[in-house]
Design an enzyme around this catalytic site. Structure first.
Site, PDB file in Angstrom:
ATOM      1  N   LYS A 132      -3.458   3.273   6.533  1.00 25.12           N
ATOM      2  CA  LYS A 132      -3.847   1.855   6.506  1.00 25.12           C
ATOM      3  C   LYS A 132      -2.802   0.992   7.215  1.00 25.12           C
ATOM      4  O   LYS A 132      -3.140   0.065   7.941  1.00 25.12           O
ATOM      5  CB  LYS A 132      -3.969   1.364   5.055  1.00 25.12           C
ATOM      6  CG  LYS A 132      -5.133   1.934   4.266  1.00 25.12           C
ATOM      7  CD  LYS A 132      -5.144   1.277   2.878  1.00 25.12           C
ATOM      8  CE  LYS A 132      -6.200   1.830   1.963  1.00 25.12           C
ATOM      9  NZ  LYS A 132      -6.167   1.212   0.622  1.00 25.12           N
TER      10      LYS A 132
ATOM     11  N   ASP B  86      -8.292  -2.691  -0.528  1.00 25.85           N
ATOM     12  CA  ASP B  86      -8.952  -1.709  -1.379  1.00 25.85           C
ATOM     13  C   ASP B  86     -10.231  -1.309  -0.667  1.00 25.85           C
ATOM     14  O   ASP B  86     -11.012  -2.166  -0.266  1.00 25.85           O
ATOM     15  CB  ASP B  86      -9.244  -2.305  -2.760  1.00 25.85           C
ATOM     16  CG  ASP B  86      -9.417  -1.188  -3.779  1.00 25.85           C
ATOM     17  OD1 ASP B  86      -8.501  -0.344  -3.875  1.00 25.85           O
ATOM     18  OD2 ASP B  86     -10.473  -1.118  -4.408  1.00 25.85           O
TER      19      ASP B  86
ATOM     20  N   ASN C  97      -0.568   3.886   1.452  1.00 24.28           N
ATOM     21  CA  ASN C  97      -1.310   4.648   2.447  1.00 24.28           C
ATOM     22  C   ASN C  97      -0.835   4.310   3.875  1.00 24.28           C
ATOM     23  O   ASN C  97      -1.115   3.226   4.392  1.00 24.28           O
ATOM     24  CB  ASN C  97      -2.795   4.311   2.279  1.00 24.28           C
ATOM     25  CG  ASN C  97      -3.678   5.170   3.134  1.00 24.28           C
ATOM     26  OD1 ASN C  97      -3.369   5.441   4.281  1.00 24.28           O
ATOM     27  ND2 ASN C  97      -4.796   5.596   2.571  1.00 24.28           N
TER      28      ASN C  97
ATOM     29  N   THR D 248       0.835  -1.196   0.000  1.00 26.60           N
ATOM     30  CA  THR D 248       0.000   0.000   0.000  1.00 26.60           C
ATOM     31  C   THR D 248       0.870   1.248   0.000  1.00 26.60           C
ATOM     32  O   THR D 248       2.019   1.209   0.435  1.00 26.60           O
ATOM     33  CB  THR D 248      -0.932   0.029   1.232  1.00 26.60           C
ATOM     34  OG1 THR D 248      -1.702   1.231   1.233  1.00 26.60           O
ATOM     35  CG2 THR D 248      -0.169  -0.058   2.535  1.00 26.60           C
TER      36      THR D 248
ATOM     37  N   PHE E  26      -7.228   9.232   8.868  1.00 27.82           N
ATOM     38  CA  PHE E  26      -6.781   9.707   7.550  1.00 27.82           C
ATOM     39  C   PHE E  26      -7.992   9.801   6.630  1.00 27.82           C
ATOM     40  O   PHE E  26      -9.125   9.447   7.012  1.00 27.82           O
ATOM     41  CB  PHE E  26      -5.724   8.748   6.967  1.00 27.82           C
ATOM     42  CG  PHE E  26      -6.254   7.390   6.615  1.00 27.82           C
ATOM     43  CD1 PHE E  26      -6.692   7.096   5.325  1.00 27.82           C
ATOM     44  CD2 PHE E  26      -6.329   6.387   7.575  1.00 27.82           C
ATOM     45  CE1 PHE E  26      -7.192   5.843   5.001  1.00 27.82           C
ATOM     46  CE2 PHE E  26      -6.829   5.116   7.255  1.00 27.82           C
ATOM     47  CZ  PHE E  26      -7.255   4.853   5.963  1.00 27.82           C
TER      48      PHE E  26
ATOM     49  N   HIS F 119     -14.677  -0.660   9.100  1.00 24.97           N
ATOM     50  CA  HIS F 119     -14.650  -1.558   7.952  1.00 24.97           C
ATOM     51  C   HIS F 119     -13.331  -2.323   7.900  1.00 24.97           C
ATOM     52  O   HIS F 119     -13.298  -3.532   7.767  1.00 24.97           O
ATOM     53  CB  HIS F 119     -14.846  -0.736   6.671  1.00 24.97           C
ATOM     54  CG  HIS F 119     -13.961   0.470   6.585  1.00 24.97           C
ATOM     55  ND1 HIS F 119     -13.825   1.375   7.627  1.00 24.97           N
ATOM     56  CD2 HIS F 119     -13.129   0.915   5.613  1.00 24.97           C
ATOM     57  CE1 HIS F 119     -12.964   2.309   7.265  1.00 24.97           C
ATOM     58  NE2 HIS F 119     -12.520   2.055   6.056  1.00 24.97           N
ATOM     59  N   ARG F 120     -12.221  -1.595   8.052  1.00 28.72           N
ATOM     60  CA  ARG F 120     -10.905  -2.253   7.967  1.00 28.72           C
ATOM     61  C   ARG F 120     -10.684  -3.165   9.176  1.00 28.72           C
ATOM     62  O   ARG F 120     -10.152  -4.271   9.027  1.00 28.72           O
ATOM     63  CB  ARG F 120      -9.789  -1.201   7.876  1.00 28.72           C
ATOM     64  CG  ARG F 120      -8.378  -1.798   7.698  1.00 28.72           C
ATOM     65  CD  ARG F 120      -7.403  -0.782   7.170  1.00 28.72           C
ATOM     66  NE  ARG F 120      -7.872  -0.220   5.912  1.00 28.72           N
ATOM     67  CZ  ARG F 120      -8.507   0.961   5.810  1.00 28.72           C
ATOM     68  NH1 ARG F 120      -8.696   1.727   6.862  1.00 28.72           N
ATOM     69  NH2 ARG F 120      -8.945   1.377   4.636  1.00 28.72           N
TER      70      ARG F 120
HETATM   71  P1  ITT Z   1      -3.462   2.125  -1.612  1.00 28.48           P
HETATM   72  O1  ITT Z   1      -2.063   2.402  -2.024  1.00 28.48           O
HETATM   73  O2  ITT Z   1      -3.565   1.107  -0.522  1.00 28.48           O
HETATM   74  O3  ITT Z   1      -4.395   1.805  -2.771  1.00 28.48           O
HETATM   75  P2  ITT Z   1      -5.176   4.457  -1.332  1.00 28.48           P
HETATM   76  O4  ITT Z   1      -5.203   5.569  -0.341  1.00 28.48           O
HETATM   77  O5  ITT Z   1      -5.094   4.801  -2.795  1.00 28.48           O
HETATM   78  O6  ITT Z   1      -3.996   3.496  -0.928  1.00 28.48           O
HETATM   79  P3  ITT Z   1      -7.686   3.053  -1.910  1.00 28.48           P
HETATM   80  O7  ITT Z   1      -7.334   2.906  -3.350  1.00 28.48           O
HETATM   81  O8  ITT Z   1      -8.233   1.860  -1.183  1.00 28.48           O
HETATM   82  O9  ITT Z   1      -6.450   3.549  -1.039  1.00 28.48           O
HETATM   83  O10 ITT Z   1      -8.703   4.262  -1.792  1.00 28.48           O
HETATM   84  C1  ITT Z   1      -9.522   4.417  -0.726  1.00 28.48           C
HETATM   85  C2  ITT Z   1      -9.747   5.876  -0.433  1.00 28.48           C
HETATM   86  O11 ITT Z   1     -10.851   5.915   0.479  1.00 28.48           O
HETATM   87  C3  ITT Z   1      -8.547   6.519   0.252  1.00 28.48           C
HETATM   88  O12 ITT Z   1      -7.963   7.466  -0.541  1.00 28.48           O
HETATM   89  C4  ITT Z   1      -9.137   7.175   1.492  1.00 28.48           C
HETATM   90  O13 ITT Z   1      -9.251   8.551   1.231  1.00 28.48           O
HETATM   91  C5  ITT Z   1     -10.508   6.588   1.654  1.00 28.48           C
HETATM   92  N1  ITT Z   1     -10.510   5.672   2.796  1.00 28.48           N
HETATM   93  C6  ITT Z   1     -10.302   4.325   2.798  1.00 28.48           C
HETATM   94  N2  ITT Z   1     -10.329   3.853   4.050  1.00 28.48           N
HETATM   95  C7  ITT Z   1     -10.550   4.901   4.844  1.00 28.48           C
HETATM   96  C8  ITT Z   1     -10.662   5.051   6.232  1.00 28.48           C
HETATM   97  O14 ITT Z   1     -10.512   4.037   7.060  1.00 28.48           O
HETATM   98  N3  ITT Z   1     -10.880   6.284   6.713  1.00 28.48           N
HETATM   99  C9  ITT Z   1     -11.009   7.341   5.884  1.00 28.48           C
HETATM  100  N4  ITT Z   1     -10.893   7.303   4.566  1.00 28.48           N
HETATM  101  C10 ITT Z   1     -10.667   6.074   4.044  1.00 28.48           C
END
Ligand code: ITT
Length: 184
Positions: free
Chosen positions: A12, A65, A9, A7, A139, A167-168
């Site tokens: 996460k 995701d 992020n 990831t 975040f 959710h996570r």
């Molecule tokens: P990866 O590299 O893991 O893909 P990403 O941030 O691009 O990181 P996603 O493609 O899964 O992640 O996109 C999910 C988006 O939804 C992410 O940009 C967050 O802004 C939001 N999101 C996901 N989980 C969240 C959470 O627990 N709290 C707040 N926002 C969340």
């Protein structure tokens, strides 16, 4: 046991680390950009990502995701959440909901684990989009997401609190229970 989390992020990563720490599993971030296809479901996006990475990474790994699905916007941003977060941002979402009577929304997370085979674990949390930002933790959309039954947004919770209901956190629970059963 060590588990690679693919990831970009850090939010996460922190949540997964905190979740697995007491279970004696060390999660570490592996930064490896993978294509996120345009698809109708998070499961399809995750599955494609794993298939692409499986040929390029040795050993087992997982990715997550996730997305925010807003009822009044017919599930938007959903699979487009990352893009929408980067472009419209939280303020854009609040503007879209300015006149909305119905502010219900849910987060969904799909964890895809690869150990030579694909295993999917999902989690969902229902709640609503607040009218203003609250809190500085977490975040992404956390400052405007208030889970049902709570008077605080995710951004006003500690990582442990968020993990217990998010959710996570739920997807991580299903994942860890599966690992316990299958790594005997
Ligand atoms: P990866 O590299 O893991 O893909 P990403 O941030 O691009 O990181 P996603 O493609 O899964 O992640 O996109 C999910 C988006 O939804 C992410 O940009 C967050 O802004 C939001 N999101 C996901 N989980 C969240 C959470 O627990 N709290 C707040 N926002 C969340």
């Amino acid at each position: 046991m060590r588990l690679a989390f693919i990831t970009s992020n850090l939010g996460k990563v922190q949540e997964a680390k905190k979740y697995f720490e007491p279970l004696g599993v060390e999660v570490y971030q592996l930064y490896f950009e993978y294509p996120e296809i345009q698809a109708d479901t998070l499961e399809e996006v995750a599955e494609y990502g794993v298939g692409w990475l499986a040929g390029r990474i040795d050993g087992r790994f997982f990715l997550d995701d996730s997305g925010l699905f807003i009822e009044a916007l017919k599930g938007f941003p959903g699979v487009y959440s990352a893009y929408v977060y980067r472009t419209l941002g939280i303020d854009g979402i609040l503007r879209l909901l300015e006149d909305a009577g119905d502010r219900r929304a849910y987060f969904k997370s799909v964890i895809a684990y690869w150990d030579g085979e694909l295993h999917l674990f999902t989690g969902r949390v229902d709640g609503e989009i607040t009218t203003d930002r609250h809190g500085s933790g977490g975040f992404g959309f956390d400052p405007v997401f208030k889970p049902t039954g709570f008077e605080r947004t995710f951004a006003e919770m500690t990582t442990e609190e968020k993990n217990r209901i998010s959710h996570r956190g739920r997807a991580l629970k299903a994942f860890s229970e599966w690992l316990k059963e299958n790594l005997k």
